[in-house]
Design a protein around this motif. Structure first.
Motif, PDB file in Angstrom:
ATOM      1  N   HIS A 151       0.849  -1.192   0.000  1.00 18.90           N
ATOM      2  CA  HIS A 151       0.000   0.000   0.000  1.00 18.90           C
ATOM      3  C   HIS A 151       0.887   1.246   0.000  1.00 18.90           C
ATOM      4  N   PHE A 152       0.969   1.876  -1.166  1.00 16.75           N
ATOM      5  CA  PHE A 152       1.717   3.116  -1.337  1.00 16.75           C
ATOM      6  C   PHE A 152       0.745   4.297  -1.368  1.00 16.75           C
ATOM      7  N   PRO A 153       1.108   5.409  -0.781  1.00 20.76           N
ATOM      8  CA  PRO A 153       0.237   6.589  -0.875  1.00 20.76           C
ATOM      9  C   PRO A 153       0.015   6.989  -2.332  1.00 20.76           C
ATOM     10  N   GLY A 154      -1.233   7.208  -2.701  1.00 17.23           N
ATOM     11  CA  GLY A 154      -1.540   7.702  -4.038  1.00 17.23           C
ATOM     12  C   GLY A 154      -1.646   6.651  -5.113  1.00 17.23           C
ATOM     13  N   LEU A 155      -1.543   5.361  -4.746  1.00 17.53           N
ATOM     14  CA  LEU A 155      -1.630   4.270  -5.718  1.00 17.53           C
ATOM     15  C   LEU A 155      -2.675   3.254  -5.280  1.00 17.53           C
ATOM     16  N   PRO A 156      -3.241   2.516  -6.227  1.00 14.95           N
ATOM     17  CA  PRO A 156      -4.019   1.333  -5.852  1.00 14.95           C
ATOM     18  C   PRO A 156      -3.074   0.321  -5.203  1.00 14.95           C
ATOM     19  N   PRO A 157      -3.583  -0.647  -4.464  1.00 12.63           N
ATOM     20  CA  PRO A 157      -2.717  -1.700  -3.908  1.00 12.63           C
ATOM     21  C   PRO A 157      -1.944  -2.418  -5.017  1.00 12.63           C
ATOM     22  N   ILE A 158      -0.670  -2.708  -4.755  1.00 14.72           N
ATOM     23  CA  ILE A 158       0.201  -3.357  -5.732  1.00 14.72           C
ATOM     24  C   ILE A 158       0.681  -4.682  -5.153  1.00 14.72           C
ATOM     25  N   ARG A 159       0.542  -5.760  -5.919  1.00 11.44           N
ATOM     26  CA  ARG A 159       1.091  -7.031  -5.473  1.00 11.44           C
ATOM     27  C   ARG A 159       2.596  -6.930  -5.336  1.00 11.44           C
ATOM     28  N   ALA A 160       3.117  -7.439  -4.215  1.00 18.80           N
ATOM     29  CA  ALA A 160       4.561  -7.349  -3.969  1.00 18.80           C
ATOM     30  C   ALA A 160       5.355  -7.986  -5.112  1.00 18.80           C
ATOM     31  N   SER A 161       4.848  -9.099  -5.644  1.00 18.85           N
ATOM     32  CA  SER A 161       5.555  -9.790  -6.729  1.00 18.85           C
ATOM     33  C   SER A 161       5.491  -9.037  -8.049  1.00 18.85           C
ATOM     34  N   HIS A 162       4.691  -7.962  -8.120  1.00 21.38           N
ATOM     35  CA  HIS A 162       4.618  -7.144  -9.328  1.00 21.38           C
ATOM     36  C   HIS A 162       5.489  -5.893  -9.249  1.00 21.38           C
ATOM     37  N   MET A 163       6.300  -5.783  -8.228  1.00 21.01           N
ATOM     38  CA  MET A 163       7.239  -4.667  -8.159  1.00 21.01           C
ATOM     39  C   MET A 163       8.302  -4.828  -9.256  1.00 21.01           C
ATOM     40  N   PHE A 202       1.165  15.152 -16.244  1.00 23.56           N
ATOM     41  CA  PHE A 202       0.454  16.424 -16.073  1.00 23.56           C
ATOM     42  C   PHE A 202      -0.635  16.252 -15.022  1.00 23.56           C
ATOM     43  N   GLU A 203      -1.036  17.348 -14.436  1.00 25.44           N
ATOM     44  CA  GLU A 203      -1.847  17.310 -13.224  1.00 25.44           C
ATOM     45  C   GLU A 203      -3.178  16.593 -13.411  1.00 25.44           C
ATOM     46  N   ALA A 204      -3.811  16.779 -14.551  1.00 32.00           N
ATOM     47  CA  ALA A 204      -5.126  16.173 -14.762  1.00 32.00           C
ATOM     48  C   ALA A 204      -5.055  14.653 -14.923  1.00 32.00           C
ATOM     49  N   LEU A 205      -3.883  14.133 -15.271  1.00 34.03           N
ATOM     50  CA  LEU A 205      -3.748  12.691 -15.524  1.00 34.03           C
ATOM     51  C   LEU A 205      -3.623  11.889 -14.239  1.00 34.03           C
ATOM     52  N   GLU A 206      -2.932  12.426 -13.233  1.00 41.02           N
ATOM     53  CA  GLU A 206      -2.638  11.659 -12.022  1.00 41.02           C
ATOM     54  C   GLU A 206      -2.952  12.450 -10.744  1.00 41.02           C
ATOM     55  N   PRO A 207      -4.165  12.931 -10.591  1.00 36.82           N
ATOM     56  CA  PRO A 207      -4.455  13.784  -9.433  1.00 36.82           C
ATOM     57  C   PRO A 207      -4.267  13.088  -8.090  1.00 36.82           C
ATOM     58  N   ARG A 208      -4.581  11.783  -8.023  1.00 40.88           N
ATOM     59  CA  ARG A 208      -4.469  11.088  -6.740  1.00 40.88           C
ATOM     60  C   ARG A 208      -3.018  11.006  -6.271  1.00 40.88           C
ATOM     61  N   ALA A 209      -2.120  10.589  -7.143  1.00 42.96           N
ATOM     62  CA  ALA A 209      -0.706  10.485  -6.778  1.00 42.96           C
ATOM     63  C   ALA A 209      -0.108  11.859  -6.504  1.00 42.96           C
ATOM     64  N   ILE A 210      -0.466  12.832  -7.324  1.00 47.14           N
ATOM     65  CA  ILE A 210       0.063  14.182  -7.143  1.00 47.14           C
ATOM     66  C   ILE A 210      -0.372  14.748  -5.796  1.00 47.14           C
ATOM     67  N   LYS A 211      -1.597  14.483  -5.391  1.00 42.20           N
ATOM     68  CA  LYS A 211      -2.095  14.941  -4.093  1.00 42.20           C
ATOM     69  C   LYS A 211      -1.298  14.296  -2.955  1.00 42.20           C
ATOM     70  N   ALA A 212      -1.030  12.992  -3.073  1.00 40.05           N
ATOM     71  CA  ALA A 212      -0.279  12.295  -2.030  1.00 40.05           C
ATOM     72  C   ALA A 212       1.129  12.874  -1.883  1.00 40.05           C
ATOM     73  N   ILE A 213       1.773  13.157  -3.008  1.00 34.62           N
ATOM     74  CA  ILE A 213       3.112  13.744  -2.955  1.00 34.62           C
ATOM     75  C   ILE A 213       3.055  15.137  -2.338  1.00 34.62           C
ATOM     76  N   GLU A 236       1.009  16.362  -0.238  1.00 29.97           N
ATOM     77  CA  GLU A 236       0.707  16.339   1.198  1.00 29.97           C
ATOM     78  C   GLU A 236       1.875  15.846   2.038  1.00 29.97           C
ATOM     79  N   GLY A 237       2.942  15.402   1.396  1.00 27.60           N
ATOM     80  CA  GLY A 237       4.140  15.000   2.120  1.00 27.60           C
ATOM     81  C   GLY A 237       4.094  13.616   2.719  1.00 27.60           C
ATOM     82  N   ILE A 238       3.059  12.828   2.420  1.00 27.72           N
ATOM     83  CA  ILE A 238       2.937  11.522   3.063  1.00 27.72           C
ATOM     84  C   ILE A 238       3.801  10.448   2.406  1.00 27.72           C
ATOM     85  N   CYS A 239       4.358  10.748   1.250  1.00 29.88           N
ATOM     86  CA  CYS A 239       5.252   9.785   0.602  1.00 29.88           C
ATOM     87  C   CYS A 239       6.645   9.810   1.229  1.00 29.88           C
TER      88      CYS A 239
END
Length: 480
Positions: A172-184, A217-228, A230-233
């Motif tokens: 569970h990374f801030p600003g991303l959907p859950p990622i399988r560990a084996s898919h890193m 660009f901002e409109a493409l990735e608003p969720r990740a950009i917001k997480a960054i 906010e300093g939570i990353c």
């Protein structure tokens, strides 16, 4: 004294092209206020596609100077703890003396306002600091991936196991959907691999830079950009300024492939003769290669789908692991594909060997869908063309891109792959092609893709988000 910006990409076609496009952007939008020099490694990881591209840029953009380092060789023998990525990272580190010498040389004739480095070139950060040169990262992947990299040291401290062994674990990374560990990404899968610790080193140094420049660009990735934002990353340190200056991608006439212009002209002419939004385009990047068995499954799936298609085929990898920095040779299509396939699909399908002018293909009116490996450059090219995708990740950070494309951006349909080896059946290929081209979900993706295309264009309008960010970045360099 003149002012310079120095760019230092990692070897690899996608990394070099993105960085050079950033250089063109700096020159074109700031009236050549800065000299731009690109530092290029030389050695085993060179490939013909990159060489051809650099040659073209040198002729058409003489304001960009390319500084080629002396050739360096690196031991290519792998071991259980020295993977291919670890060798590539070692190759980059071995160029550190060349980086220092180049920066000292450039400093004699101009003031270096910024050194812009690739994520994999982090060892140059200390060199620039020693020389009092402000250093920025240019992130060739999207904001979501770099949100994950910023948070990687935190994830590292949450477990002592290798990601490859956490087969059912979701990260569970801030600003991303859950990622399988084996898919890193592959370099992060094994804690005993030197590459894992290299990646941790790269990630931990991101906050130590003067800023991060991102090809999104901002409109493409608003969720990740917001997480960054906010300093939570980066929970234990300030996040440096972020500049979202994408989408950056090469113009179609700047992408020269090893296949020659004849093949490109033929496939574009063929596309122009097809009905609107009727063709599905399959292409898997400079390094995307499938086994012979998988190629036959793709062929069978396409044939059974009944849809028009344009498919770029590369030779299967040989000797186990393919070299991720090399270009494929032309394929013997008759030998690779099922007997009679080319004859049976003649007219509604076109298979070409090794390379296609992807930007030009995606911009054709006849192209209605794109089956892609989810490399970030390919994602941006599809977004800018307004073409919906089927997401079929193969390597690097592409599984992460797939999750964001499908779950957050809603610009792609997922291709279901075998958990064991990533294999995809002909039945699945047929299903996803028909879903993309025929279903209501596919039509919804197409509408969403067209809307995002307009957002991408708006980002580069006079007061758009990317134009504003680039202006702020250049002003920060001017202030020193």
């Amino acid at each position: 004294m003149k002012e310079s910006v120095v760019l230092y990409p990692a070897p690899g076609t996608g990394h070099v092209i993105s960085m050079v496009e950033l250089g063109k952007l700096i020159l074109n939008h700031h009236n050549h206020q800065f000299l731009v020099t690109v530092l290029l490694t030389t050695g085993h990881f060179d490939n013909p596609v990159t060489t051809s591209y650099i040659s073209h840029i040198s002729q058409t953009n003489p304001s960009i100077t390319f500084h080629h380092f002396p050739s360096i060789s690196v031991c290519l023998d792998t071991s259980p703890h020295r993977s291919g990525p670890a060798i590539a990272f070692e190759f980059i580190r071995l160029n550190d003396p060349n980086v220092r010498h180049a920066l000292q040389s450039i400093s004699q004739t101009s003031t270096i306002r910024a050194l812009v480095i690739d994520f994999f070139c982090t060892s140059a950060l200390q060199i620039a600091s020693d020389l009092s040169i402000p250093t920025y990262y240019f992130c060739t992947s999207g904001a979501a991936v770099f949100a994950a990299f910023l948070y990687l040291p935190t994830i590292h401290n949450q477990t002592t196991k290798s990601f490859k062994d956490l087969t059912t674990t979701l990260l569970h990374f801030p600003g991303l959907p859950p990622i399988r560990a084996s898919h890193m990404p592959r370099p992060l899968l094994d804690r005993n691999d030197r590459a894992y610790h290299d990646m941790l080193y790269f990630a931990s140094h991101l906050p130590k830079s003067k800023g991060l420049i991102m090809n999104t660009f901002e409109a493409l990735e608003p969720r990740a950009i917001k997480a960054i934002a906010e300093g939570i990353c980066v929970p234990d340190a300030p996040t440096p300024p972020i500049y979202y200056v994408g989408p950056l991608m090469a113009d179609s006439d700047n992408r020269t492939g090893e296949g020659g212009d004849g093949g490109a002209s033929n496939c574009l002419s063929w596309l122009d003769a097809q009905p609107s939004r009727s063709v599905v385009f399959l292409c898997f990047g400079s390094w995307g290669a499938f086994s012979a068995a998988q190629l036959k499954e793709i062929a069978n799936g396409l044939e059974k789908s009944g849809h028009r298609f344009l498919w770029v085929v590369r030779n299967p990898p040989t000797g186990g692991n393919s070299n991720l920095f090399s270009a494929a040779e032309d394929s013997d299509l008759d030998a690779l594909l099922p007997e009679g396939f080319l004859d049976r699909t003649q007219g509604r399908g076109l298979v070409i060997s090794s390379w296609a002018p992807q930007v030009a293909v995606l911009s054709r009116e006849s192209v209605g869908g794109f089956v892609t490996h989810c490399g970030w450059n390919s994602v941006l090219e599809a977004v800018c063309a307004g073409v919906p995708m089927v997401a079929w990740p193969l390597y690097a950070e592409q599984h992460m891109n797939k999750a964001v494309l499908v779950e957050d951006m809603k610009l792609a349909i997922p291709m279901e792959q075998s958990d064991e080896n990533g294999f995809v059946s002909a039945t699945e290929i047929k299903k996803r092609v028909k879903e993309l081209m025929d279903s209501e979900e596919g039509r919804a993706l197409r509408r969403r893709s067209q809307e995002m295309r307009e957002s991408a264009m708006a980002a580069w309008s006079e007061f758009g988000s990317s134009m504003t960010a680039l202006t702020e970045l250049a002003q920060s360099w001017k202030r020193g």
